[in-house]
Scaffold this motif. Sequence first.
Motif, PDB file in Angstrom:
ATOM      1  N   HIS A 116      -0.609   4.219  -2.431  1.00  0.00           N
ATOM      2  CA  HIS A 116       0.859   4.439  -1.400  1.00  0.00           C
ATOM      3  C   HIS A 116       2.090   4.745  -2.384  1.00  0.00           C
ATOM      4  O   HIS A 116       2.222   4.886  -3.570  1.00  0.00           O
ATOM      5  CB  HIS A 116       0.920   3.118  -1.204  1.00  0.00           C
ATOM      6  CG  HIS A 116       2.604   2.691  -0.739  1.00  0.00           C
ATOM      7  ND1 HIS A 116       3.554   2.561  -0.419  1.00  0.00           N
ATOM      8  CD2 HIS A 116       2.148   2.064   1.276  1.00  0.00           C
ATOM      9  CE1 HIS A 116       4.095   2.442   0.233  1.00  0.00           C
ATOM     10  NE2 HIS A 116       3.200   2.073   1.161  1.00  0.00           N
ATOM     11  N   GLU A 146      -2.515   5.693   2.475  1.00  0.00           N
ATOM     12  CA  GLU A 146      -1.638   6.267   3.223  1.00  0.00           C
ATOM     13  C   GLU A 146      -0.954   7.178   1.223  1.00  0.00           C
ATOM     14  O   GLU A 146      -0.493   6.213   1.008  1.00  0.00           O
ATOM     15  CB  GLU A 146      -0.219   5.386   3.679  1.00  0.00           C
ATOM     16  CG  GLU A 146      -0.328   3.716   3.083  1.00  0.00           C
ATOM     17  CD  GLU A 146       0.482   2.530   3.762  1.00  0.00           C
ATOM     18  OE1 GLU A 146       1.872   2.974   4.174  1.00  0.00           O
ATOM     19  OE2 GLU A 146      -0.416   2.518   4.304  1.00  0.00           O
ATOM     20  N   HIS A 181       3.567   7.691   5.017  1.00  0.00           N
ATOM     21  CA  HIS A 181       3.988   6.349   4.753  1.00  0.00           C
ATOM     22  C   HIS A 181       5.679   7.401   4.920  1.00  0.00           C
ATOM     23  O   HIS A 181       5.695   8.052   3.668  1.00  0.00           O
ATOM     24  CB  HIS A 181       4.127   5.699   3.767  1.00  0.00           C
ATOM     25  CG  HIS A 181       4.817   4.462   3.220  1.00  0.00           C
ATOM     26  ND1 HIS A 181       5.007   3.565   3.882  1.00  0.00           N
ATOM     27  CD2 HIS A 181       6.094   4.599   2.780  1.00  0.00           C
ATOM     28  CE1 HIS A 181       5.978   2.617   3.972  1.00  0.00           C
ATOM     29  NE2 HIS A 181       6.679   3.315   3.176  1.00  0.00           N
ATOM     30  N   HIS A 208       3.247   7.605  10.119  1.00  0.00           N
ATOM     31  CA  HIS A 208       2.457   6.384  10.448  1.00  0.00           C
ATOM     32  C   HIS A 208       4.254   5.560  10.447  1.00  0.00           C
ATOM     33  O   HIS A 208       5.184   5.777   9.877  1.00  0.00           O
ATOM     34  CB  HIS A 208       1.266   5.442   9.969  1.00  0.00           C
ATOM     35  CG  HIS A 208       2.348   4.920   8.739  1.00  0.00           C
ATOM     36  ND1 HIS A 208       2.620   3.114   8.701  1.00  0.00           N
ATOM     37  CD2 HIS A 208       2.534   5.047   7.375  1.00  0.00           C
ATOM     38  CE1 HIS A 208       2.444   2.299   8.056  1.00  0.00           C
ATOM     39  NE2 HIS A 208       2.871   3.409   7.216  1.00  0.00           N
TER      40      HIS A 208
HETATM   41 ZN   LIG Z   1       3.445   2.318   5.410  1.00  0.00          ZN
END
Ligand SMILES: [Zn+2]
Length: 323
Positions: A116, A146, A181, A208
């Motif tokens: 992330h 992500e 993301h 997303h």
């Molecule tokens: Zn996210």
Amino acid sequence: MDVEGRSWNAAGIRKREDFSFFSSYPTHRLSSSGPYPSPTRTLSDQIYSASPMQLIDTHVHINFETYKSELEAIRERWREAGVVRLVHSCVEPEEFAGIQAIADRFAEVSFAVGLHPLDAGKWNNETANQIRDKASSDSRVVAIGETGLDFHKGDDPELQFKVFEAQLEIAQQLDKPVIIHCRDAAAPMAEMLRNFWQTRGPVRGVMHCWGGTPEETQWFLDLGFYISFSGTVTFKKALQIQESACMVNSDRILVETDCPFLAPVPQRGKRNEPAYVYHVAEQVAKLRGVSLLTLSQQTTENACQLFGFSLELEPRNDENKSN
Ligand SMILES: [Zn+2]
Ligand SMILES: [Zn+2]
């Protein structure tokens, strides 16, 4: 936008004719009086237990501590809500084993592997290999992520770009989609992707928990991305997100919960869970003026297309487990 689309009355309650598809639905799941509200049950009970929908929650984090003691009950509820598949997201390699254990347990769970943007500081020499190895050794890995950019909470943009780019490369090498993301970063994100496309060619993927304006949405549609809406689309003041939900082509739209975060109305403020993707789908259908059944078919087909799975589930057993 048509907020009182043809399948809905002003109060957002489905009209009688919209229940026609129940004729082909297994009757044991309907109350004796049919699919209509029975006074002893809550509206959620009626919706969930009477639903013939096949929905895919394309973004969950059910490995979080908050679910630990009640995963079976949560699974029961997502099944009742018509959720037939889930894509488990991943925020860092330390999560791999836990997510795999969940996929071992529930045949409908596929997953992503990645780092992330808010964890970009954890990237080291090993990370790319860890992601690549896991993604190529376990057939249940359907995406990289992500990953992406988060300039809302995150700092060190340079590092975020580097870590994101490295994961785009892995996705491209392995021909897997990326789960992106993107928070407060739409313009630099679009610019970076356009450059990447030009120099190295495109990568497939999904934006997303999308929160962008219609203009920003168009940038990512032009790059070939799918757009996934979460509980934020149900929030009263989220007019831009709702507008975006109206403009995405029907072959590019997805739904998700991003649970445990951002529970949709009418569960807003509570802990989110996969069953609530029903409310996201319901709102998106309403905004787009299509029936919930149509929207569920479109989004489910799109998820199968993007992540390369079918609705047929393979049985989980020890032989099927990868390491
Ligand atoms: Zn996210
Ligand atoms: Zn997430």
